[in-house]
Design an enzyme around this catalytic site. Structure first.
Site, short mmCIF file in Angstrom:
data_model
loop_
_atom_site.label_atom_id
_atom_site.label_comp_id
_atom_site.label_asym_id
_atom_site.label_seq_id
_atom_site.Cartn_x
_atom_site.Cartn_y
_atom_site.Cartn_z
N LYS A 36 1.08 -1.20 0.04
CA LYS A 36 -0.04 -0.12 0.01
C LYS A 36 0.76 0.95 0.03
O LYS A 36 1.49 1.38 1.25
CB LYS A 36 -0.89 0.12 1.29
CG LYS A 36 -1.93 1.30 1.01
CD LYS A 36 -2.44 1.85 2.33
CE LYS A 36 -1.64 3.11 2.73
NZ LYS A 36 -1.81 4.20 1.79
N GLU A 90 10.84 1.13 9.75
CA GLU A 90 11.57 2.35 9.57
C GLU A 90 11.14 3.53 9.82
O GLU A 90 10.13 3.95 9.09
CB GLU A 90 12.23 2.09 8.26
CG GLU A 90 13.55 2.88 8.15
CD GLU A 90 13.99 3.34 6.85
OE1 GLU A 90 13.89 2.79 5.85
OE2 GLU A 90 14.88 4.51 6.63
N CYS A 123 13.92 10.47 5.98
CA CYS A 123 14.03 9.92 7.30
C CYS A 123 15.38 10.18 7.76
O CYS A 123 15.73 10.29 9.13
CB CYS A 123 13.61 8.65 7.47
SG CYS A 123 14.29 7.46 6.30
N GLU A 174 11.15 15.95 14.48
CA GLU A 174 11.42 15.49 13.46
C GLU A 174 10.59 16.54 12.61
O GLU A 174 9.35 16.53 12.36
CB GLU A 174 11.05 14.17 13.02
CG GLU A 174 11.66 13.89 11.42
CD GLU A 174 11.15 12.53 10.92
OE1 GLU A 174 10.06 12.09 11.25
OE2 GLU A 174 12.15 11.79 10.29
#
Ligand code: NDP
Length: 499
Positions: free
Chosen positions: A188, A263, A297, A395
């Site tokens: 997906k 992750e 990331c 982040e």
């Protein structure tokens, strides 16, 4: 698309895609459709079906059937490798087309998209080798009457959920390894960047992958993504995205105790010592935060720099970022493209405003850029940052760099480790003792010395702490998609339990 100029054009009308089930596209029909606008141009480019839970069940059933009848797992590694190698050849031949749709949906520069497809070709070729070398172990030290084997078996049906920042690259850091192991899969993609994941379906089919082994279900994360995570007939889930959703995947995967690979986020340090090659380091730090508009990331978002050079070095990085070409992602000259989603654009601008409120000083950037109809943000550097500020801790996932000075090596390591994340880190120094000490003591799954954001399929990807579980890529990556079975084989006559 106009291929003749150095600036491609967006399509005049959006392209319709179907989802990919059992080797064929299924058109949207009477399902709802998601209309994706190009973040670089503000015009509609793709129309993607919103799959129902029945569609999801159909894709999982197709993957299950393909796994159980061994049409893929029963092949030799050599036969699986042949399909992966053929896939690489087709990808290579279709690079321009894949890069075009990637750039339209994601907003990244077209030259970068092409480079990423080239990287994907290389990963498929590497994984073909891994398909042939994957093996278990044997124990010949159990005495003359016992022989031990450890075999690796494909885990089964894998669910794969990927994010919008590297839709095709992240996909291809996983799919060839999943297939090399003998598993089948349902993926997906993020709803906003589904096109290239769907295109891979027909490429794998053309390369000879049996029907049902690769299926794509489209729709939003909160509906179809969540349902895939909870699904009772999925044996493993590989998820790449935010730490918050990763946490919800942990709970959802409890439905049938499926294995999880995660992750997640990062707030990655770039540690720069005064004895480094400052020109190289400034270029690397600028690249580490400017590349993919900081939506990686592994972006190097925290510059931790020796105090004696902090001001000079921040100016050097700022000068580099000012010279980076921000603009239309379809322009060959562009180095930094558009921000991928409206929500991400708001988030980044929100953090820039918060940084100012918290008392950090803007060295460069700090605002949206008015370029055509798309959404663009100037690469931004903040100095006067303290470790408690939100811009230093959260982040941001955008082109925003925070500068924090240090006096000693120990202090640099302490600042670097002062985060819930542990995905990646870089160190810049010409002193081998400092380089290795920092490498050993900073807690991160990926490390770069005098470089940043480099990689290849040989080395594994993954994080420490709240940056995730497990590893993708390399030999370690293919092993993640296997189960281990231990086998004891008795030789000769049994010593009876009952006389
Ligand atoms: P998400 O974590 O929400 O999205 C990642 C993927 O998960 C997408 O495919 C998304 O689908 C899907 N998803 C969303 N909700 C669920 C759910 N409940 N169950 C299963 N799958 C789900 O990231 P966002 O797009 O919201 O970005 C938010 C933040 O996440 C960013 O600001 C950044 O900090 C971080 N991020 C980190 C990434 C990384 O590579 N580590 C990548 C992307 C984001 P859909 O998009 O269709 O909703």
């Amino acid at each position: 698309m106009d291929q003749s100029s150095t600036r491609l054009l967006p399509p005049e009308t959006p392209r319709d895609f179907g989802f990919f089930l059992d080797g064929a596209y299924v058109p949207a029909g009477d399902r709802e459709v998601f209309l994706r606008n190009s973040p670089g141009h503000g015009t509609p480019v793709t129309r993607i079906p919103k799959c129902t839970t029945e569609d999801l069940d159909a894709t999982v059933a197709a993957a299950r059937a393909a796994f159980e009848d061994r049409r893929w797992s029963g092949l030799s590694g050599a036969d699986r490798a042949a399909v992966l190698l053929k896939t690489a050849d087709i990808l290579e031949a279709r690079t321009d087309e894949i890069a075009y749709w990637e750039t339209l949906e994601n907003g990244k520069p077209i030259s970068q998209s092409r480079g990423e497809v080239g990287g994907c070709v290389s990963i498929f070729r590497y994984a073909a080798g891994v398909a042939r070398t994957l093996h278990g172990d044997s124990f010949n030290n159990l005495g003359d009457k016992m022989f031990g084997l450890v075999t690796r078996e494909p885990i089964g049906v894998v669910g794969l959920i990927t994010p919008w920042n590297f839709p095709f690259l992240i996909l291809c850091e996983r799919v060839p390894f999943i297939l090399a192991s003998g598993c089948t899969m349902v993926t997906k993609p993020s709803e906003v960047t589904s096109a290239t994941t769907l295109i891979l379906g027909e490429i794998l089919k053309e390369a000879g992958l049996p029907d049902g082994c690769y299926n794509v279900v489209t729709g939003s994360g909160s509906t179809i993504g969540q349902a895939l995570t909870e699904h009772m007939d999925v044996d493993m889930l590989s998820f790449t995205g935010s730490t918050a959703v990763g946490r919800s995947c942990l709970q959802a995967a409890g439905s049938n105790f499926k294995k999880l690979g995660l992750e997640l986020g990062g707030k990655n340090p770039q540690i720069v010592f005064a004895d480094s090659d400052l020109e190289d380091a400034a270029d690397g730090v600028a690249f580490g935060i400017g590349f993919n508009t900081g939506q990686c990331c592994v972006s190097g978002a925290r510059l931790i720099v020796e105090a004696s050079i902090a001001d000079t070095f921040s100016e050097m990085v700022a000068a580099k970022l000012k010279n980076a070409r921000v603009g239309d992602p379809l322009d060959e000259a562009t180095q930094i493209g558009a921000i991928t989603t409206d929500a991400q654009n708001d988030t980044i601008l929100g953090y820039i405003a918060k940084g100012r409120e918290e008392g950090a000083k803007v060295v460069t950037g700090g605002a949206a850029l008015d370029i055509g109809q798309g959404q663009y943000i100037a690469p931004t550097v903040f100095s006067n940052v303290t470790p408690d500020m939100a811009i230093a801790r959260d982040e941001i996932f955008g082109p925003v760099l925070t500068v924090m000075p240090f006096e000693t090596l120990d202090e640099a390591i302490t600042i670097a480790n002062d985060t819930i994340y542990g995905l990646a880190a870089s160190v810049w120094t010409k002193n081998i003792d400092k380089a290795l000490t920092v490498t050993r003591r900073v807690r991160a799954g990926r490390f770069w010395v005098n470089t940043t954001l480099s990689g290849g399929p040989e080395l594994p990807i993954g994080g420490f702490k709240q940056s995730g579980w497990g590893r993708e890529a390399g030999v370690y990556g293919v092993e993640e998609y296997t189960q281990i079975k231990s086998v004891h084989i008795e030789l000769g006559k049994r010593d009876p339990w009952v006389e």
